[in-house]
Design a protein around this motif. Structure first.
Motif, mmCIF file in Angstrom:
data_model
loop_
_atom_site.group_PDB
_atom_site.id
_atom_site.type_symbol
_atom_site.label_atom_id
_atom_site.label_comp_id
_atom_site.label_asym_id
_atom_site.label_seq_id
_atom_site.Cartn_x
_atom_site.Cartn_y
_atom_site.Cartn_z
ATOM 1 N N UNK A 1 7.597 14.754 -7.339
ATOM 2 C CA UNK A 1 6.468 15.280 -8.219
ATOM 3 C C UNK A 1 5.480 14.376 -8.588
ATOM 4 N N UNK A 2 5.414 13.123 -8.233
ATOM 5 C CA UNK A 2 4.645 12.163 -8.609
ATOM 6 C C UNK A 2 3.493 12.003 -7.563
ATOM 7 N N UNK A 3 3.784 12.802 -6.373
ATOM 8 C CA UNK A 3 2.884 12.810 -5.378
ATOM 9 C C UNK A 3 1.464 13.128 -5.685
ATOM 10 N N UNK A 4 0.530 12.385 -5.269
ATOM 11 C CA UNK A 4 -0.781 12.493 -5.287
ATOM 12 C C UNK A 4 -1.299 14.059 -4.920
ATOM 13 N N UNK A 5 -1.669 14.792 -5.905
ATOM 14 C CA UNK A 5 -2.199 16.202 -5.254
ATOM 15 C C UNK A 5 -2.885 16.325 -3.936
ATOM 16 N N UNK A 6 -3.758 15.591 -3.791
ATOM 17 C CA UNK A 6 -4.707 15.527 -2.609
ATOM 18 C C UNK A 6 -3.800 15.219 -1.220
ATOM 19 N N UNK A 7 -2.618 14.195 -1.569
ATOM 20 C CA UNK A 7 -2.044 14.004 -0.210
ATOM 21 C C UNK A 7 -0.941 15.229 -0.242
ATOM 22 N N UNK A 8 -0.542 15.884 -1.389
ATOM 23 C CA UNK A 8 0.256 16.999 -1.148
ATOM 24 C C UNK A 8 -0.402 18.076 -0.603
ATOM 25 N N UNK A 9 -1.639 18.444 -0.687
ATOM 26 C CA UNK A 9 -2.559 19.468 -0.024
ATOM 27 C C UNK A 9 -2.435 19.308 1.550
ATOM 28 N N UNK B 1 0.806 -1.244 0.171
ATOM 29 C CA UNK B 1 0.010 0.097 -0.124
ATOM 30 C C UNK B 1 0.633 1.203 0.087
ATOM 31 N N UNK B 2 1.177 1.827 -1.125
ATOM 32 C CA UNK B 2 1.994 2.956 -1.270
ATOM 33 C C UNK B 2 1.761 4.176 -0.402
ATOM 34 N N UNK B 3 2.199 4.506 0.452
ATOM 35 C CA UNK B 3 2.156 5.528 1.412
ATOM 36 C C UNK B 3 2.444 6.675 0.425
ATOM 37 N N UNK B 4 3.465 6.884 -0.232
ATOM 38 C CA UNK B 4 3.885 8.041 -1.214
ATOM 39 C C UNK B 4 3.002 8.333 -2.215
ATOM 40 N N UNK B 5 2.179 7.498 -2.698
ATOM 41 C CA UNK B 5 1.095 7.764 -3.419
ATOM 42 C C UNK B 5 -0.305 8.004 -3.033
#
Lengths: 161, 241
Positions: free
Chosen positions: B223-231, B33-37
C-alpha cells in the motif's frame, strides 16, 4: 581447419559479425544457415498485426532511438567517442532491421542519419551494402513453405505478445 | 569521494555487483535506490542514469550502467583474481558468451516468474491467466535445461574448476523466483549441486545477506507503493492478458 562462421545475413547479430570479420581481413569460411526469420508478420501469419501492437512496438522503438541519441551517441561522432567501435557495428545492424521492413528510422532523426553515414563510410559502402543486401530484399521473399509456416507460427505469435 | 554503487538488492543485477564488490573487498558507498518506491524514476536518479535502471556505478565523474559492464570494469580496475574473468582466450570467450545469452534466456524469464507469481497479483489484486503463467514456467524450465547442457555440462563451474562472473550472474538471476517462494533448483540435482558450490565459493554469509530483501518481499506492504508506479504495473498486467 580455420575459422568458420555460421551466419544468416538476415539476422542483425550475424551482420555485425560478418562486417567486423571482413573489415579486419580476418580469414574465415562462411557457412550460410538459412533461418526463416519471418520478420514480415503479416506475410507469415496471413493476417495483419493488431494496430495496438504495432503502435506500441513503434513507440518502444522510438523511445530506444531517443535513448541511443541522448545517452550513447550524444555529441560524439560514434557511440564510444571519436572512433568507430563494435558498439556502432552492433547498433547499425540492429537499426537496419526495421529499415528493411519499411520503417523510416533515420528520417526524422538527423543526428542518427549523420551517424549512419559516418558508420557506413568507415565500414566501406560496398561491404555495408553487401551485408545488408539479403535483408533489404526480404520484402521480395517468396511465400514461406506452408509446413515451415505452421511450425514457426507459435513462436511468431509469441513474439507478438 | 570514492566509488559509488547505486543499488536495490531486490534486483538480481544489483546483487551480482554487490556480491562481487564485497567479496573482493572493493571499497564503495552503497547508494540505496528504492525500486519499490519507484525511486529509479526520480529526477535525481535520472541524472545519474537516464535509462532509469539499476545498478549504476559512479567513479568520480565517470558513470556506468549495465551490470555486466560494471562487473568487467571492477575486474579491470581492481585487478581481481583472474578466475573471475579468466585471461585465456577461449575461457574468457565462454564467459562473454554466457553474459550475452543470459539477458534474454535467464534474467528475463526468471524476473517474469517473480512478477507473474507474486508482484502483479499483490499489487493489482488480479491473477495473471494460468495459461500465461504455465507458458512462462515452461520457458524458464527449458532454458535451465539449456544452461545445464550447454554451459555447465559436467564441470564444477561454467569455466571449469573455479567460480567466475558467469556463475555469479547465473545464480543471482536464478534466485529471483525465490522471492515468490518458487524454487527453480528442484528440477535438476546437477544444478542444485552447482548452486551450493557457487554459494560456498561466495561465502554463505555474504550470499544470504545479499538475498535478504528478496526473501522478505512477501512481507512488503504494497500500500506504500507510489501510485505512479502502481499505474505502470497495472499497464504491465495488460500485456500478460
Amino acid at each position: 581447419m580455420g575459422l568458420e562462421l555460421y551466419l544468416d545475413l538476415l539476422s542483425q547479430p550475424c551482420r555485425a559479425v560478418y562486417i567486423f570479420a571482413k573489415k579486419n581481413g580476418i580469414p574465415f569460411e562462411l557457412r550460410p544457415v538459412e533461418l526463416l526469420k519471418g520478420m514480415m508478420f503479416p506475410v507469415f501469419l496471413g493476417e495483419q498485426v493488431p494496430p495496438e501492437t504495432l503502435a506500441s512496438t513503434l513507440a518502444e522503438l522510438d523511445r530506444c532511438l531517443q535513448l541511443l541519441e541522448d545517452k550513447f551517441l550524444k555529441d560524439q561522432d560514434f557511440v564510444a567517442g571519436p572512433h568507430i567501435s563494435v558498439a556502432d557495428l552492433v547498433a547499425i545492424t540492429e537499426l537496419m532491421h526495421p529499415v528493411s521492413a519499411g520503417c523510416q528510422v533515420f528520417k526524422s532523426r538527423p543526428k542518427l542519419a549523420a551517424w549512419r553515414q559516418r558508420v557506413e563510410a568507415e565500414v566501406g559502402k560496398d561491404l555495408f551494402q553487401e551485408a545488408h543486401a539479403a535483408v533489404m530484399k526480404v520484402k521480395d521473399l517468396p511465400p514461406a513453405d506452408p509446413a515451415i509456416k505452421e511450425k514457426l507460427k507459435p513462436s511468431v505469435q509469441g513474439l507478438l505478445q | 569521494m570514492g566509488l559509488e554503487l547505486y543499488l536495490d538488492l531486490l534486483s538480481a543485477s544489483c546483487r551480482a555487483v554487490y556480491i562481487f564488490a564485497r567479496k573482493n573487498s572493493i571499497p564503495f558507498d552503497f547508494q540505496f535506490v528504492d525500486l519499490l518506491k519507484g525511486h529509479h524514476h526520480s529526477k535525481e536518479y535520472r541524472e545519474i542514469n537516464p535509462l532509469k535502471k539499476l545498478p549504476s556505478l559512479k567513479d568520480g565523474k565517470f558513470i556506468l550502467s549495465e551490470s555486466v559492464a560494471i562487473l568487467f570494469y571492477m575486474c579491470r580496475k581492481y585487478s581481481t583474481p583472474s578466475h573471475w574473468y579468466p585471461p585465456d582466450l577461449h575461457t574468457r570467450a565462454r564467459v562473454d558468451e554466457f553474459m550475452a545469452w543470459q539477458h534474454t534466456a535467464i534474467q528475463l524469464p526468471m524476473s517474469k516468474i517473480l512478477w507473474i507469481k507474486m508482484l502483479i497479483p499483490m499489487i493489482t489484486g488480479e491473477e495473471v491467466p494460468a495459461e500465461k503463467t504455465e507458458q512462462m514456467l515452461v520457458e524458464a524450465k527449458n532454458n535451465m535445461q539449456l544452461f545445464e547442457e550447454k554451459f555447465l555440462q559436467d564441470k564444477m563451474f561454467i569455466t571449469g574448476d573455479h567460480i567466475s562472473l558467469a556463475d555469479l550472474v547465473a545464480l543471482v538471476e536464478m534466485m529471483q523466483p525465490m522471492g515468490s517462494k518458487y524454487n527453480v533448483f528442484l528440477n535438476s540435482s546437477k544444478i542444485a549441486e552447482w548452486r551450493m558450490r557457487v554459494e560456498l565459493a561466495i561465502g554463505s554469509g555474504l550470499f544470504w545477506e545479499a538475498h535478504d530483501r528478496l526473501m522478505k518481499l512477501a512481507e512488503w506492504d504494497c500500500s506504500t507503493l507510489d501510485p505512479m508506479v502502481k499505474e505502470k504495473i497495472c499497464e504491465l498486467l495488460q500485456k500478460f492478458k
